[in-house]
Design a protein around this motif. Structure first.
Motif, mmCIF file in Angstrom:
data_model
loop_
_atom_site.group_PDB
_atom_site.id
_atom_site.type_symbol
_atom_site.label_atom_id
_atom_site.label_comp_id
_atom_site.label_asym_id
_atom_site.label_seq_id
_atom_site.Cartn_x
_atom_site.Cartn_y
_atom_site.Cartn_z
ATOM 1 N N ALA A 115 -7.920 2.454 -0.343
ATOM 2 C CA ALA A 115 -8.487 1.104 -0.413
ATOM 3 C C ALA A 115 -8.789 0.609 0.994
ATOM 4 C CB ALA A 115 -7.499 0.158 -1.091
ATOM 5 N N ASP A 117 -8.815 -3.351 3.133
ATOM 6 C CA ASP A 117 -8.461 -4.768 3.002
ATOM 7 C C ASP A 117 -9.016 -5.595 4.163
ATOM 8 O OD1 ASP A 117 -6.689 -5.237 0.634
ATOM 9 O OD2 ASP A 117 -5.624 -3.546 1.524
ATOM 10 N N ARG A 149 -5.476 -12.575 -7.855
ATOM 11 C CA ARG A 149 -5.808 -11.383 -8.656
ATOM 12 C C ARG A 149 -5.708 -11.680 -10.137
ATOM 13 N NH1 ARG A 149 -5.868 -6.191 -6.148
ATOM 14 N NH2 ARG A 149 -5.575 -5.388 -8.259
ATOM 15 N N ILE A 157 -5.153 -10.337 -0.447
ATOM 16 C CA ILE A 157 -6.328 -10.121 0.422
ATOM 17 C C ILE A 157 -7.423 -9.574 -0.510
ATOM 18 C CG2 ILE A 157 -7.191 -8.734 2.361
ATOM 19 C CD1 ILE A 157 -4.114 -8.479 3.176
ATOM 20 N N GLY A 159 -9.213 -7.121 -1.121
ATOM 21 C CA GLY A 159 -9.495 -5.709 -0.845
ATOM 22 C C GLY A 159 -10.026 -4.996 -2.071
ATOM 23 N N GLY A 160 -10.333 -3.712 -1.891
ATOM 24 C CA GLY A 160 -10.816 -2.930 -3.024
ATOM 25 C C GLY A 160 -10.793 -1.453 -2.714
ATOM 26 N N MET A 161 -11.074 -0.667 -3.712
ATOM 27 C CA MET A 161 -11.033 0.791 -3.592
ATOM 28 C C MET A 161 -12.234 1.311 -2.783
ATOM 29 S SD MET A 161 -8.433 1.740 -5.346
ATOM 30 C CE MET A 161 -7.390 1.296 -6.739
ATOM 31 N N GLU A 179 -15.684 -10.235 -3.812
ATOM 32 C CA GLU A 179 -14.508 -10.971 -4.274
ATOM 33 C C GLU A 179 -14.379 -12.374 -3.692
ATOM 34 O OE1 GLU A 179 -10.885 -9.128 -4.891
ATOM 35 O OE2 GLU A 179 -11.671 -7.094 -4.950
ATOM 36 N N VAL A 213 0.713 1.673 0.583
ATOM 37 C CA VAL A 213 0.866 0.310 0.060
ATOM 38 C C VAL A 213 1.910 0.346 -1.061
ATOM 39 C CG1 VAL A 213 -0.308 -1.678 -0.966
ATOM 40 C CG2 VAL A 213 -1.617 -0.075 0.433
ATOM 41 N N ASP A 215 2.377 -0.833 -3.974
ATOM 42 C CA ASP A 215 1.565 -1.485 -5.008
ATOM 43 C C ASP A 215 2.263 -1.325 -6.369
ATOM 44 O OD1 ASP A 215 -1.812 -2.041 -5.365
ATOM 45 O OD2 ASP A 215 -0.646 -1.506 -7.146
ATOM 46 N N ARG A 217 1.173 -0.683 -9.098
ATOM 47 C CA ARG A 217 0.565 0.353 -9.955
ATOM 48 C C ARG A 217 0.978 1.774 -9.565
ATOM 49 N NH1 ARG A 217 -5.421 -1.751 -8.867
ATOM 50 N NH2 ARG A 217 -4.459 -1.837 -6.808
ATOM 51 N N MET A 224 -1.270 3.946 -3.841
ATOM 52 C CA MET A 224 -2.290 3.261 -3.046
ATOM 53 C C MET A 224 -2.035 3.455 -1.556
ATOM 54 S SD MET A 224 -4.416 1.755 -5.094
ATOM 55 C CE MET A 224 -5.282 1.021 -3.715
ATOM 56 N N THR A 226 -4.112 2.157 2.277
ATOM 57 C CA THR A 226 -5.197 1.271 2.710
ATOM 58 C C THR A 226 -5.395 1.268 4.219
ATOM 59 O OG1 THR A 226 -6.179 -0.920 2.281
ATOM 60 C CG2 THR A 226 -3.915 -0.896 3.081
ATOM 61 N N TYR A 265 0.523 -10.223 -3.086
ATOM 62 C CA TYR A 265 0.468 -8.984 -3.867
ATOM 63 C C TYR A 265 0.849 -7.770 -3.003
ATOM 64 C CZ TYR A 265 -1.687 -5.305 -6.731
ATOM 65 O OH TYR A 265 -1.932 -4.190 -7.486
ATOM 66 N N HIS A 268 0.820 -6.933 0.985
ATOM 67 C CA HIS A 268 -0.099 -7.773 1.756
ATOM 68 C C HIS A 268 0.601 -8.723 2.724
ATOM 69 C CE1 HIS A 268 -3.832 -7.050 -1.009
ATOM 70 N NE2 HIS A 268 -3.238 -5.936 -0.623
ATOM 71 N N PHE A 271 0.773 -6.956 6.032
ATOM 72 C CA PHE A 271 -0.495 -6.916 6.784
ATOM 73 C C PHE A 271 -0.776 -8.287 7.408
ATOM 74 C CE2 PHE A 271 -2.001 -4.117 2.968
ATOM 75 C CZ PHE A 271 -1.038 -3.176 3.276
#
Ligand code: RP5
Length: 283
Positions: A115, A117, A149, A157, A159-161, A179, A213, A215, A217, A224, A226, A265, A268, A271
């Protein structure tokens, strides 16, 4: 990176209540032998259907041809971590330890899911345009563009893939545009000016973090990573002067004050704290 916290949250986000196996702090590390470890096996149906952004299922297929720890066609399977990750019986193993879950959950790729960010900041100012300091630390207060989110409801932040074949810098700009900028309070004719301001600001950023990260998930086989980059509008005359529109269908977006009390999240907060440190801002 400290011990998994979000990557061990009991209920897997968006799964309708699927629970991870419990992993105590002292058993997160793979160095700790745990013969009875019995992680939940979960791959979300949308990932299992093998959409373009996801890998095929390799469960029970040790002779698969995915190439780990290297560029695999236009997919980057190289980790930002200092060492290559281990591949056990054909499956990549999470470099930061156990998560209580195997499979991919909601992540498309086996191994690292890359990802980017964009941390867009400005100084907080009063109605006269003067920068505001925190009364306790006497340091200037920084604000960043935060989005809420939709999956977890956490502030984050924007961010994205990184899409296959795409670069980190292209992803930073695209994700910020999709976003955050879409919700700017600006008439259509001002959009060009805004887009130019963003393009200018994004020409020169400071990398604040590159790596794993924590994360919610993450699983034992998919996680993840980043690259987080700060774009600071010091004078508040570029992107910093635009108002953000909170509360529409695209989700909430705001200039959020940065301080040690902020809750965000995944990793973050880390960061954002690094950004505050680099800019010598209040934390
Ligand atoms: C986090 O997930 C990254 O730091 C990045 O902010 C985000 C990317 O995932 P999506 O927002 O695309 O779901 O781990």
């Amino acid at each position: 990176m400290s011990l998994h916290v979000k990557s061990r949250e009991k209920v897997y986000p968006g799964s309708g209540g699927i629970e991870r196996a419990y992993v105590p702090d002292d058993k997160v590390s793979w160095d700790c032998e745990w013969t009875d470890y019995s992680p939940t096996n979960y791959t979300a149906p949308i990932v299992a259907e093998h959409p373009v952004w996801a890998d095929p299922d390799i469960m029970g297929k040790p002779d698969h041809n995915l190439k780990f720890n290297e560029r695999d066609g236009n997919i980057n399977r190289v980790s930002h971590m200092p060492k290559p990750y281990e591949v056990i019986d054909g499956f990549p193993r999470n470099p930061c330890g156990r998560t209580g879950m195997i499979g991919r959950g909601f992540l498309g790729k086996w191994g690292p899911n890359h990802a980017a960010d964009p941390i867009v900041t400005r100084w907080k100012r009063n109605a006269n345009g003067d920068v505001i300091c925190n009364q306790t630390t006497n340091k200037q207060i920084l604000q960043f563009v935060a989005i809420k989110r939709k999956d977890t409801g956490d502030w984050a932040i924007p961010g994205g893939m990184v899409d296959a074949g795409d670069t980190v810098s292209a992803t930073l700009k695209r994700e910020f545009g999709e976003e955050a900028m879409n919700s700017l309070e600006a008439p259509e004719e001002e959009r060009n000016t805004i887009e130019k301001a963003v393009a200018n600001l994004f020409r020169c950023g400071t990398e604040v973090y590159r790596g794993y990260v924590d994360d919610p998930r993450n699983t034992d086989n998919a996680w993840m990573e980043t690259v987080a980059v700060n774009f600071h509008d010091a004078k508040g005359t570029s992107v910093g002067k635009f108002k953000l529109h909170a509360g529409d269908d695209a989700g909430d977006v705001q200039w959020a004050d940065i301080s040690g009390n902020i809750s965000l999240y995944a990793s973050h907060e880390l960061f954002i704290s690094k950004t505050a440190e680099i800019l010598k801002a209040h934390w």
